[in-house]
Design a protein around this motif. Structure first.
Motif, PDB file in Angstrom:
ATOM      1  N   LEU A 157      -2.131   7.233  -0.958  1.00  0.00           N
ATOM      2  CA  LEU A 157      -1.743   6.967   0.420  1.00  0.00           C
ATOM      3  C   LEU A 157      -1.430   5.488   0.612  1.00  0.00           C
ATOM      4  O   LEU A 157      -0.452   5.117   1.282  1.00  0.00           O
ATOM      5  CB  LEU A 157      -2.858   7.401   1.373  1.00  0.00           C
ATOM      6  CG  LEU A 157      -2.617   7.156   2.872  1.00  0.00           C
ATOM      7  CD1 LEU A 157      -1.399   7.942   3.351  1.00  0.00           C
ATOM      8  CD2 LEU A 157      -3.855   7.526   3.690  1.00  0.00           C
ATOM      9  N   GLY A 158      -2.253   4.663   0.000  1.00  0.00           N
ATOM     10  CA  GLY A 158      -2.022   3.229   0.113  1.00  0.00           C
ATOM     11  C   GLY A 158      -0.701   2.814  -0.492  1.00  0.00           C
ATOM     12  O   GLY A 158       0.048   1.996   0.077  1.00  0.00           O
ATOM     13  N   GLN A 159      -0.402   3.391  -1.658  1.00  0.00           N
ATOM     14  CA  GLN A 159       0.867   3.067  -2.300  1.00  0.00           C
ATOM     15  C   GLN A 159       2.047   3.567  -1.466  1.00  0.00           C
ATOM     16  O   GLN A 159       3.090   2.908  -1.377  1.00  0.00           O
ATOM     17  CB  GLN A 159       0.903   3.680  -3.697  1.00  0.00           C
ATOM     18  CG  GLN A 159      -0.123   3.078  -4.660  1.00  0.00           C
ATOM     19  CD  GLN A 159      -0.057   3.705  -6.039  1.00  0.00           C
ATOM     20  OE1 GLN A 159       1.002   4.151  -6.463  1.00  0.00           O
ATOM     21  NE2 GLN A 159      -1.190   3.737  -6.729  1.00  0.00           N
ATOM     22  N   ALA A 160       1.887   4.745  -0.832  1.00  0.00           N
ATOM     23  CA  ALA A 160       2.993   5.320  -0.053  1.00  0.00           C
ATOM     24  C   ALA A 160       3.247   4.552   1.231  1.00  0.00           C
ATOM     25  O   ALA A 160       4.380   4.532   1.737  1.00  0.00           O
ATOM     26  CB  ALA A 160       2.696   6.784   0.262  1.00  0.00           C
ATOM     27  N   THR A 161       2.229   3.947   1.805  1.00  0.00           N
ATOM     28  CA  THR A 161       2.393   3.272   3.100  1.00  0.00           C
ATOM     29  C   THR A 161       2.453   1.763   2.984  1.00  0.00           C
ATOM     30  O   THR A 161       2.653   1.078   3.998  1.00  0.00           O
ATOM     31  CB  THR A 161       1.225   3.654   4.035  1.00  0.00           C
ATOM     32  OG1 THR A 161      -0.017   3.278   3.415  1.00  0.00           O
ATOM     33  CG2 THR A 161       1.227   5.138   4.322  1.00  0.00           C
ATOM     34  N   GLN A 191      -2.993  -7.431 -14.735  1.00  0.00           N
ATOM     35  CA  GLN A 191      -2.451  -6.321 -13.962  1.00  0.00           C
ATOM     36  C   GLN A 191      -1.070  -6.687 -13.424  1.00  0.00           C
ATOM     37  O   GLN A 191      -0.746  -7.860 -13.221  1.00  0.00           O
ATOM     38  CB  GLN A 191      -3.377  -5.965 -12.789  1.00  0.00           C
ATOM     39  CG  GLN A 191      -4.613  -5.184 -13.172  1.00  0.00           C
ATOM     40  CD  GLN A 191      -5.358  -4.676 -11.947  1.00  0.00           C
ATOM     41  OE1 GLN A 191      -5.398  -5.326 -10.909  1.00  0.00           O
ATOM     42  NE2 GLN A 191      -5.960  -3.502 -12.074  1.00  0.00           N
ATOM     43  N   GLU A 192      -0.277  -5.638 -13.179  1.00  0.00           N
ATOM     44  CA  GLU A 192       1.026  -5.844 -12.568  1.00  0.00           C
ATOM     45  C   GLU A 192       0.848  -6.227 -11.103  1.00  0.00           C
ATOM     46  O   GLU A 192      -0.141  -5.860 -10.461  1.00  0.00           O
ATOM     47  CB  GLU A 192       1.878  -4.572 -12.676  1.00  0.00           C
ATOM     48  CG  GLU A 192       2.242  -4.183 -14.102  1.00  0.00           C
ATOM     49  CD  GLU A 192       3.163  -5.193 -14.763  1.00  0.00           C
ATOM     50  OE1 GLU A 192       3.959  -5.828 -14.019  1.00  0.00           O
ATOM     51  OE2 GLU A 192       3.078  -5.362 -15.996  1.00  0.00           O
ATOM     52  N   GLU A 193       1.791  -6.972 -10.576  1.00  0.00           N
ATOM     53  CA  GLU A 193       1.720  -7.396  -9.185  1.00  0.00           C
ATOM     54  C   GLU A 193       1.552  -6.170  -8.281  1.00  0.00           C
ATOM     55  O   GLU A 193       2.327  -5.219  -8.352  1.00  0.00           O
ATOM     56  CB  GLU A 193       2.997  -8.147  -8.816  1.00  0.00           C
ATOM     57  CG  GLU A 193       2.966  -8.776  -7.425  1.00  0.00           C
ATOM     58  CD  GLU A 193       2.128 -10.041  -7.374  1.00  0.00           C
ATOM     59  OE1 GLU A 193       1.684 -10.401  -6.288  1.00  0.00           O
ATOM     60  OE2 GLU A 193       1.920 -10.656  -8.453  1.00  0.00           O
ATOM     61  N   GLY A 194       0.524  -6.187  -7.423  1.00  0.00           N
ATOM     62  CA  GLY A 194       0.256  -5.092  -6.505  1.00  0.00           C
ATOM     63  C   GLY A 194      -0.609  -3.993  -7.087  1.00  0.00           C
ATOM     64  O   GLY A 194      -1.119  -3.150  -6.348  1.00  0.00           O
ATOM     65  N   GLY A 226      -7.130  -0.225  -6.654  1.00  0.00           N
ATOM     66  CA  GLY A 226      -6.616  -0.417  -8.005  1.00  0.00           C
ATOM     67  C   GLY A 226      -7.333  -1.492  -8.781  1.00  0.00           C
ATOM     68  O   GLY A 226      -7.292  -1.503 -10.023  1.00  0.00           O
ATOM     69  N   TRP A 227      -8.013  -2.412  -8.086  1.00  0.00           N
ATOM     70  CA  TRP A 227      -8.760  -3.461  -8.784  1.00  0.00           C
ATOM     71  C   TRP A 227      -9.861  -2.890  -9.661  1.00  0.00           C
ATOM     72  O   TRP A 227     -10.271  -3.516 -10.645  1.00  0.00           O
ATOM     73  CB  TRP A 227      -9.330  -4.456  -7.778  1.00  0.00           C
ATOM     74  CG  TRP A 227     -10.285  -3.856  -6.780  1.00  0.00           C
ATOM     75  CD1 TRP A 227      -9.974  -3.281  -5.592  1.00  0.00           C
ATOM     76  CD2 TRP A 227     -11.714  -3.779  -6.893  1.00  0.00           C
ATOM     77  NE1 TRP A 227     -11.094  -2.841  -4.945  1.00  0.00           N
ATOM     78  CE2 TRP A 227     -12.185  -3.142  -5.722  1.00  0.00           C
ATOM     79  CE3 TRP A 227     -12.631  -4.183  -7.838  1.00  0.00           C
ATOM     80  CZ2 TRP A 227     -13.525  -2.896  -5.501  1.00  0.00           C
ATOM     81  CZ3 TRP A 227     -13.987  -3.958  -7.628  1.00  0.00           C
ATOM     82  CH2 TRP A 227     -14.423  -3.322  -6.462  1.00  0.00           C
TER      83      TRP A 227
END
Length: 786
Positions: free
Chosen positions: A181-185, A378-381, A387-388
């Protein structure tokens, strides 16, 4: 008689050692079911005896009715139904699972076996329904005829494990959902786009019929459903509504900030109050309110077209999604005002040497600075949302997540240590910490946190632990005992070495009573007073004492030197006392021996001074010129010194007679050629040896001046012997000038006759015979001689 002797007396030996259930079986009236237990078939007795002694929960279902016989372990499983369950028919004893047990009885009595793993059942063990999971193993019990007469069931409850597994899966699913959800929004800025995506993803994730979102009017009664997601076969409910049309319960719950929950709308609300939901085809609902500044501001609802038993996990997910969604909206509405300050913050954070992160009030990480990504690779974002956690060491993942989630839920400061993966793939220890951010109105805003690499510090701690071990070894080598008194728990820690000081075996537990009782009575008062002074918050003195102990087990008296201090809390209470103790018994013995030596030396010095004083007094009181008196005094002191030299060589234990004579005469005449000695090896006590040396000095001095040693031909014969435990000593001068008895006795003669006789407890006579002076001593043999 006890229950086991009662069982034996009743002829029920097969129930012995059967615990509580064995005693209950023995005491029960079985006349209406299985009959007198003494006449039970042997197969039933044997099976009952075996199950009663088993630590595993076992129940036996006997006969067509499945009469229940079980052990103590099964009684714990039965809960509030024990002991009434014992002896009951299984279908009646567990009516809620009668069909299940009916199948068990049919299969088991037909000779079949059954096995279930994590079987889910609903049981009423404590008067309420419980979902339980069990591992069940059923096997037939064969009677004397070779046919199945009962069913034996091994019951192992796995509810706790299964529930934990379910919770873990639900948590993982929830984390994945919110991550997605976080990635989608994340890239969305429009509030309605955020809500539309949230409604769609939440509805699909929960397999709901409709998921809608609405905002309230200013009057907090009217509301508008701005958008929704509807599953195939369900219709959209977008539109304008009044809260009062959905019933009193909806108004009360939502205005109080509580969700409106119905699992079966028609049954729970009835056709009238539930009309608003039922008319929309919604037979189960969860409507979550969003309260801002004490006002009902917005709603999010998940509906089902059929009754649904919402679980706690469902409710938590909807609640969190609601909070997150409206938090997103609040964020986007305030972004215009925060953009400049955020830009400054990002610039500062990105150029900071430490890792910095930011979360919203829900715990969603919406920013990690450049240093984080450089450090972790890690990749940016990638680290945003949750994700951390992907960069956390797998063994520390649960600890890190639990610490953060619980702190965020309680809106308190957060701090935890875990291993974090670096860009090169290695793991290093870090501290992740943040203080809770609170707005001007007291609203929790989330965290701005930082991560510090503390790997070197951890290494230092390990080195410190190593040095502490070295210290422990040093303490052991120095034979020091550490003691620790916890005054709050009233406990005492003594290592084996300190227990040994109190004569207690190393494996025996100790308390403060062992300390008090182990003190020597003569030292108890001063030792306890010193200890209480150290514990006194007003004094806080150093505890520094030496005391004796009396061994509790061996009765040995030992000396102990102890030091320590009290430790006090903020209220001034002494909560703990720590210190060291070392056994000083050998040192005390050495000190005692030293004191004895000093006392002996002092005594001897006083005696010597008394002798010198007496010699001086007698010498200088006599007749003659000052020069003569001085020479006489020096000679007598020299004799005294010679005697002391001999005694010193012999460690002041005894002095040989022969050496006393030779050393004393040599000091006067410087020549022993005319001295003839005859006597056995004999030693005298120190005091007697000094007196004899003084007497021989006077005799030798007189012989040198007037007697046998005053010419070139005279001799002196000295003989001593022992007989009948008596000493005989003779001094005879020959070949000197004729001797005449003096008109009066001088100091030397008096000292010989009186002093020596008093010392020896015998007689001493001086005869002035014409051919030479004769001195004869006759006295008991001194006890110290040989």
């Amino acid at each position: 008689m006890n229950e086991y002797s009662d069982i034996e007396a009743a002829g029920l030996q097969f129930l012995e050692d059967g615990g509580e259930c064995g005693a209950l079986i023995a005491a029960r009236d079985w006349s209406t079911s299985l009959g007198d237990p003494r006449r039970w078939p042997q197969s039933l007795k044997t099976a009952t005896s075996l199950l009663l002694r088993s630590p595993v929960p076992i129940v036996m279902l006997w006969g067509e009715d499945g009469i229940m016989l079980y052990n103590d372990a099964y009684s714990m499983f039965a809960g509030g139904r024990h002991p009434e369950l014992l002896g009951s028919k299984v279908r009646e004893g567990w009516p809620e699972v009668a069909d299940f047990n009916d199948n068990v009885m049919k299969i088991g009595l037909a000779g079949g076996t059954l096995q279930y793993s994590d079987q889910e059942l609903t049981l009423y063990r404590h008067g309420r329904p419980e979902q339980v999971w069990m591992n069940l193993d059923y096997s037939p019990v064969i009677d004397e005829s070779g046919k199945p007469a009962g069913v034996l069931a091994i019951v192992v409850e796995t509810t706790e494990r299964v529930a934990a597994e379910h919770a873990l899966r639900e948590r993982e699913s929830r984390l994945r959902f919110f991550d997605e959800l976080g990635q989608a929004t994340r890239a969305l800025a429009d509030p309605f786009e955020i809500m539309a995506v949230t409604a769609r993803m939440l509805g699909q994730h929960m397999h709901a019929s409709v998921c809608a979102y609405a905002d309230m009017d200013e009057d907090e009664d009217g509301f508008t459903i701005r958008g929704d997601w509807a599953a195939p076969g369900s219709k959209s409910i977008v539109g304008k509504y009044k809260l009062v049309d959905f019933g009193d319960r909806a108004v009360t719950e939502l205005h109080a900030g509580r969700p409106l929950i119905t699992r079966d709308t028609l049954t729970e609300l009835g056709p009238e109050e539930g009309e608003g939901l039922l008319s929309l085809g919604l037979k189960a609902t969860v409507c979550m309110p969003f309260i801002k500044a004490g006002k009902l501001t917005a709603l999010m609802a998940v509906h089902q077209a059929a009754p649904r038993n919402w679980t706690d996990a469902d409710l938590a997910l909807i609640s969190e999604a609601t909070e997150r969604s409206w938090a997103y909206i609040e964020r986007t509405r305030s972004e215009a005002f925060l953009r400049e300050s955020e830009s400054r913050f990002r610039n500062m954070a990105d150029n900071s040497p430490m890792m910095v992160w930011v979360t919203d009030p829900t715990g969603f990480c919406n920013y990690l600075n450049r240093r984080w990504y450089e450090y972790t690779g890690q990749e940016e974002g990638e680290g945003e949302g949750f994700g951390w956690l992907k960069a956390v060491h797998p063994d520390d993942l649960s600890t890190a997540e639990k610490a953060f989630v619980s702190a965020n839920a309680e809106q308190r400061d957060y701090r935890v240590e875990f291993r974090l993966r670096r860009a090169d793939g290695s793991y290093r220890w870090v501290i992740d910490a943040a203080a809770a951010r609170v707005g001007a109105d007291g609203t929790f805003l989330g965290y701005i946190g930082s991560v510090f690499d503390i790997d070197e510090r951890r290494e230092a701690e390990e080195r410190l632990a190593f040095h502490e071990e070295q210290l422990r070894l040093a303490i052991d080598a120095a034979e020091i005992g550490l003691w620790d008194v916890d005054l709050l728990q009233d406990t005492l820690y003594w290592p084996p070495r300190l227990k040994q000081m109190f004569g207690i075996d190393p494996d025996v537990p100790v308390s403060m009573a062992d300390f008090y009782n182990g003190l020597h009575p003569d030292d108890r008062e001063t030792t306890l007073a010193a200890f209480q002074t150290a514990l006194d918050p007003a004094l806080r003195a150093l505890y520094d004492v030496e005391y004796r102990t009396i061994g509790k087990e061996d009765g040995v008296v030992r000396w102990v030197a102890a030091k320590g201090r009290g430790f006090f809390d903020e209220q001034g209470r002494c909560i703990r006392a720590l210190g060291t103790a070392i056994e000083i018994t050998d040192r005390k013995k050495a000190e005692q021996h030293q004191r004895l030596l000093i006392d002996e030396l002092s005594h001897r010095a006083k005696n010597l001074l008394a002798i010198v004083q007496s010699v001086a007094h007698q010498t200088f009181r006599g007749e003659g010129s000052p020069d003569e008196m001085r020479k006489a005094f020096e000679g007598r002191i020299g004799a005294l010194g010679a005697a002391h030299s001999v005694l010193t060589q012999q460690k002041w234990e005894s002095a040989p007679v022969r050496q006393i004579i030779c050393d004393t005469v040599f000091a006067v005449a410087s020549n022993l050629n005319r001295l003839n000695l005859d006597g056995p090896e004999l030693t005298l006590s120190p005091k007697t040896a000094v007196s004899l040396a003084m007497a021989i000095h006077e005799l030798a001095t007189n012989a040198l001046k007037y007697g046998a040693l005053s010419n070139d031909s005279g001799t002196v014969e000295v003989a001593w012997s022992t007989a009948a435990n008596r000493l005989r000593f003779e001094w005879r001068e020959r070949g000197g000038p004729p001797v005449e008895a003096p008109e009066r006795r001088g100091f030397g003669s008096r000292m010989i006759e009186r002093g020596l006789s008093a010392e020896l407890g015998g007689t001493v006579k001086i005869h002035f015979e014409p051919q030479g002076v004769v001195c004869i001593v006759d006295a008991p043999l001194p006890e110290s001689g040989n």
